[in-house]
Design a protein around this motif. Structure first.
Motif, PDB file in Angstrom:
ATOM      1  N   LYS A 174     -20.881  28.968  26.545  1.00 42.85           N
ATOM      2  CA  LYS A 174     -21.074  29.339  25.146  1.00 42.85           C
ATOM      3  C   LYS A 174     -22.553  29.454  24.784  1.00 42.85           C
ATOM      4  CE  LYS A 174     -18.242  27.559  22.205  1.00 42.85           C
ATOM      5  NZ  LYS A 174     -17.548  26.635  21.279  1.00 42.85           N
ATOM      6  N   VAL A 175     -23.362  28.536  25.255  1.00 48.11           N
ATOM      7  CA  VAL A 175     -24.798  28.580  24.941  1.00 48.11           C
ATOM      8  C   VAL A 175     -25.425  29.843  25.522  1.00 48.11           C
ATOM      9  CG1 VAL A 175     -27.023  27.463  25.305  1.00 48.11           C
ATOM     10  CG2 VAL A 175     -25.016  26.084  24.732  1.00 48.11           C
ATOM     11  N   ARG A 176     -25.076  30.180  26.756  1.00 45.54           N
ATOM     12  CA  ARG A 176     -25.626  31.377  27.386  1.00 45.54           C
ATOM     13  C   ARG A 176     -25.206  32.634  26.629  1.00 45.54           C
ATOM     14  NH1 ARG A 176     -24.033  28.367  32.326  1.00 45.54           N
ATOM     15  NH2 ARG A 176     -25.926  27.881  33.522  1.00 45.54           N
ATOM     16  N   LEU A 177     -23.941  32.679  26.213  1.00 42.92           N
ATOM     17  CA  LEU A 177     -23.432  33.860  25.519  1.00 42.92           C
ATOM     18  C   LEU A 177     -24.006  33.991  24.107  1.00 42.92           C
ATOM     19  CD1 LEU A 177     -19.714  33.641  26.674  1.00 42.92           C
ATOM     20  CD2 LEU A 177     -21.377  35.385  27.352  1.00 42.92           C
ATOM     21  N   SER A 178     -24.435  32.887  23.540  1.00 38.66           N
ATOM     22  CA  SER A 178     -24.975  32.921  22.179  1.00 38.66           C
ATOM     23  C   SER A 178     -26.479  33.154  22.149  1.00 38.66           C
ATOM     24  CB  SER A 178     -24.669  31.600  21.462  1.00 38.66           C
ATOM     25  OG  SER A 178     -25.318  30.510  22.110  1.00 38.66           O
ATOM     26  N   ASN A 179     -27.081  33.234  23.319  1.00 40.70           N
ATOM     27  CA  ASN A 179     -28.535  33.343  23.407  1.00 40.70           C
ATOM     28  C   ASN A 179     -28.971  34.809  23.479  1.00 40.70           C
ATOM     29  OD1 ASN A 179     -31.224  32.653  23.651  1.00 40.70           O
ATOM     30  ND2 ASN A 179     -31.100  32.258  25.861  1.00 40.70           N
ATOM     31  N   GLY A 180     -28.912  35.493  22.332  1.00 38.63           N
ATOM     32  CA  GLY A 180     -29.382  36.874  22.276  1.00 38.63           C
ATOM     33  C   GLY A 180     -28.265  37.889  22.253  1.00 38.63           C
ATOM     34  N   ARG A 181     -28.570  39.070  22.771  1.00 41.26           N
ATOM     35  CA  ARG A 181     -27.649  40.201  22.713  1.00 41.26           C
ATOM     36  C   ARG A 181     -26.547  40.061  23.757  1.00 41.26           C
ATOM     37  NH1 ARG A 181     -32.337  44.896  22.583  1.00 41.26           N
ATOM     38  NH2 ARG A 181     -32.946  44.638  20.398  1.00 41.26           N
ATOM     39  N   THR A 182     -25.301  40.155  23.304  1.00 40.52           N
ATOM     40  CA  THR A 182     -24.165  39.938  24.193  1.00 40.52           C
ATOM     41  C   THR A 182     -23.039  40.903  23.879  1.00 40.52           C
ATOM     42  OG1 THR A 182     -24.695  37.575  24.390  1.00 40.52           O
ATOM     43  CG2 THR A 182     -22.459  38.254  24.982  1.00 40.52           C
ATOM     44  N   ILE A 183     -22.401  41.419  24.940  1.00 38.55           N
ATOM     45  CA  ILE A 183     -21.179  42.206  24.821  1.00 38.55           C
ATOM     46  C   ILE A 183     -20.143  41.569  25.743  1.00 38.55           C
ATOM     47  CG2 ILE A 183     -20.084  44.440  25.250  1.00 38.55           C
ATOM     48  CD1 ILE A 183     -22.782  45.754  24.687  1.00 38.55           C
ATOM     49  N   ILE A 184     -18.950  41.336  25.206  1.00 39.13           N
ATOM     50  CA  ILE A 184     -17.834  40.797  25.973  1.00 39.13           C
ATOM     51  C   ILE A 184     -16.674  41.767  25.819  1.00 39.13           C
ATOM     52  CG2 ILE A 184     -16.297  38.831  26.313  1.00 39.13           C
ATOM     53  CD1 ILE A 184     -18.326  37.133  24.703  1.00 39.13           C
ATOM     54  N   CYS A 185     -16.166  42.311  26.919  1.00 40.05           N
ATOM     55  CA  CYS A 185     -15.083  43.275  26.763  1.00 40.05           C
ATOM     56  C   CYS A 185     -14.160  43.277  27.966  1.00 40.05           C
ATOM     57  CB  CYS A 185     -15.627  44.674  26.509  1.00 40.05           C
ATOM     58  SG  CYS A 185     -16.656  45.365  27.814  1.00 40.05           S
ATOM     59  N   GLY A 186     -12.927  43.696  27.730  1.00 41.27           N
ATOM     60  CA  GLY A 186     -11.967  43.790  28.809  1.00 41.27           C
ATOM     61  C   GLY A 186     -10.544  43.555  28.347  1.00 41.27           C
TER      62      GLY A 186
END
Length: 236
Positions: free
Chosen positions: A121-133
Motif C-alpha cells: 500500500k505504501v509503495r502504491l500510494s507514493n506518487g503516480r500509480t495505475i492499477i488495472c486488469g
C-alpha cells in the motif's frame, strides 16, 4: 496516453492483431502466453513487453510501443496470483492484475488483491500509480462477515487517492455498472462487470480522463471479456 486492459481468454498469439486498431500506447493482457516461449510472429510483435505467469501458456503481460520504457519492479508477492508491477518511463508505476482462486479457501480472487494491497500500500500510494486488469470481483458479491470484500478494497484504494476510472468517467457507482466486461460462457444473459482500471488522482486532471468498454459485437466472438479502454493526460 491510451491504455487497454483485456482478458483475452487465452490463445493471444492468434488474437493480438485485433488490438492494432485501438492504437494503444500500452496493453495489459490477462491469460496470454509468454512471448519469449511462443511462435515467431507473436514474439516479433511483442518486442517491448514484460510477462509473468505460473505456466508459459497463461500469464499476464504488459506490451508497449517501442519508445516507451518498461522496467519490471521486483516486489515480493508471497505466491499471490497474479500481479506484475513495473515502472513506465520512470514517470509512474503500473500494476497489472489478474486475480485467481489460487487454491485459497478464504482469500480467492479479490482476497488475493486485498492481501497484495496490504503488502504494498505504501509503495502504491507514493506518487503516480495505475492499477488495472481482471479482478474477478464486484461489490455485488460482498459477504457481510469479510473485511476483504470488493467494497473494502475500493475504500482502501480511495484512502490512498486511487479511484476507478470507469466509475469516475461514467458517473456510476460500484455495483451499479451499466456496461458489463465479462460474459460467463459468452452468454449475454450472464454478464458481470469485473475488470477495472484504478488511477491515482495526483497526476490525473479529472476533466481529461476517459474510459469505455469495448463493444460486444467486436470482442465477444473472441473472448468472454470485453476490454477496458481508458485515456489519461500526458504523463511526462
Amino acid at each position: 496516453m491510451k491504455i487497454v486492459s483485456w482478458n483475452c481468454n487465452g490463445a493471444f498469439r492468434k488474437k493480438y492483431h485485433i488490438l492494432d486498431s485501438l492504437q494503444a500506447d500500452i496493453l495489459v493482457i490477462q491469460e496470454c502466453e509468454d512471448p519469449s516461449r511462443s511462435d515467431t510472429d507473436y514474439r516479433n510483435w511483442a518486442q517491448n513487453h514484460l510477462w509473468h505467469g505460473k505456466t508459459k501458456n497463461k500469464g499476464i503481460g504488459i506490451f508497449a510501443k517501442a519508445e516507451i520504457h518498461l522496467e519490471k519492479i521486483e516486489w515480493p508477492d508471497d505466491g499471490l496470483e497474479l500481479f506484475l508491477p513495473c515502472r513506465i518511463d520512470k514517470h509512474f508505476i503500473m500494476l497489472a492484475v489478474w486475480t485467481k482462486q489460487a487454491n485459497s479457501p478464504n482469500f480467492a480472487y479479490i482476497g488475493q488483491f486485498w492481501k497484495y494491497l496490504q503488502k504494498h500500500k505504501v509503495r502504491l500510494s507514493n506518487g503516480r500509480t495505475i492499477i488495472c486488469g481482471d479482478f474477478n470481483s464486484n461489490v455485488r458479491w460482498d459477504e457481510w462477515d469479510r473485511w476483504w470484500n470488493h467494497s473494502d478494497v475500493v475504500r482502501e484504494l480511495e484512502e490512498i487517492g486511487i479511484r476507478s476510472v470507469y466509475h469516475h468517467a461514467n458517473a456510476e457507482i460500484q455495483g451499479g455498472e451499466t456496461r458489463p466486461t465479462f460474459f460467463l460462457h459468452r452468454d449475454r444473459a450472464k454478464s458481470y462487470h469485473i475488470d477495472y482500471a484504478f488511477v491515482s488522482s495526483d497526476f490525473v486532471n479529472e476533466m481529461q480522463v476517459t474510459c469505455e468498454v469495448g463493444d460486444m459485437e467486436t470482442w465477444l466472438p473472441i473472448s468472454d471479456h470485453l476490454p477496458i479502454i481508458f485515456s489519461l493526460p500526458s504523463l511526462s
